[in-house]
Design a protein around this motif. Structure first.
Motif, PDB file in Angstrom:
ATOM      1  N   PHE A 120       0.835  -1.204   0.000  1.00  0.00           N
ATOM      2  CA  PHE A 120       0.000   0.000   0.000  1.00  0.00           C
ATOM      3  C   PHE A 120       0.871   1.255   0.000  1.00  0.00           C
ATOM      4  N   ILE A 121       1.882   1.282   0.848  1.00  0.00           N
ATOM      5  CA  ILE A 121       2.758   2.453   0.927  1.00  0.00           C
ATOM      6  C   ILE A 121       3.530   2.645  -0.371  1.00  0.00           C
TER       7      ILE A 121
ATOM      8  N   MET B 116       2.719   1.693  -3.412  1.00  0.00           N
ATOM      9  CA  MET B 116       1.851   2.104  -4.515  1.00  0.00           C
ATOM     10  C   MET B 116       1.362   3.542  -4.338  1.00  0.00           C
ATOM     11  N   LYS B 117       1.140   3.986  -3.110  1.00  0.00           N
ATOM     12  CA  LYS B 117       0.678   5.347  -2.869  1.00  0.00           C
ATOM     13  C   LYS B 117       1.810   6.361  -2.964  1.00  0.00           C
ATOM     14  N   SER B 118       3.056   5.923  -2.862  1.00  0.00           N
ATOM     15  CA  SER B 118       4.184   6.860  -2.895  1.00  0.00           C
ATOM     16  C   SER B 118       4.499   7.326  -4.311  1.00  0.00           C
ATOM     17  N   GLY B 119       3.870   6.760  -5.303  1.00  0.00           N
ATOM     18  CA  GLY B 119       4.093   7.198  -6.670  1.00  0.00           C
ATOM     19  C   GLY B 119       5.221   6.457  -7.357  1.00  0.00           C
TER      20      GLY B 119
END
Length: 60
Positions: free
Chosen positions: A17-18, A20-23
């Motif tokens: 999750f982290i 994928m959300k960090s770009g």
């Protein structure tokens, strides 16, 4: 034993999750053996020294 498995999957899910959300550019499809992708790298590395040569000549 089951607590270890639950902890592992919770940590893995949180990490994914982290990431994928960090770009970041994450591709979970495996290794890529693309010949065209490797051909552009040497051309870019050869252009960099040529571009820095006029800058160093101008500073003299």
């Amino acid at each position: 034993m089951w607590k270890l498995l639950v902890g592992f999957f919770a940590f893995a899910a949180l990490a994914m999750f982290i990431l994928m959300k960090s770009g970041g550019d994450i591709d979970m499809s495996g290794e890529k053996h693309d010949v065209a992708g490797h051909a552009a790298e040497p051309a870019a590395s050869q252009a960099a020294p040529a571009a820095s040569a006029p800058a160093s000549a101008a500073s003299m």
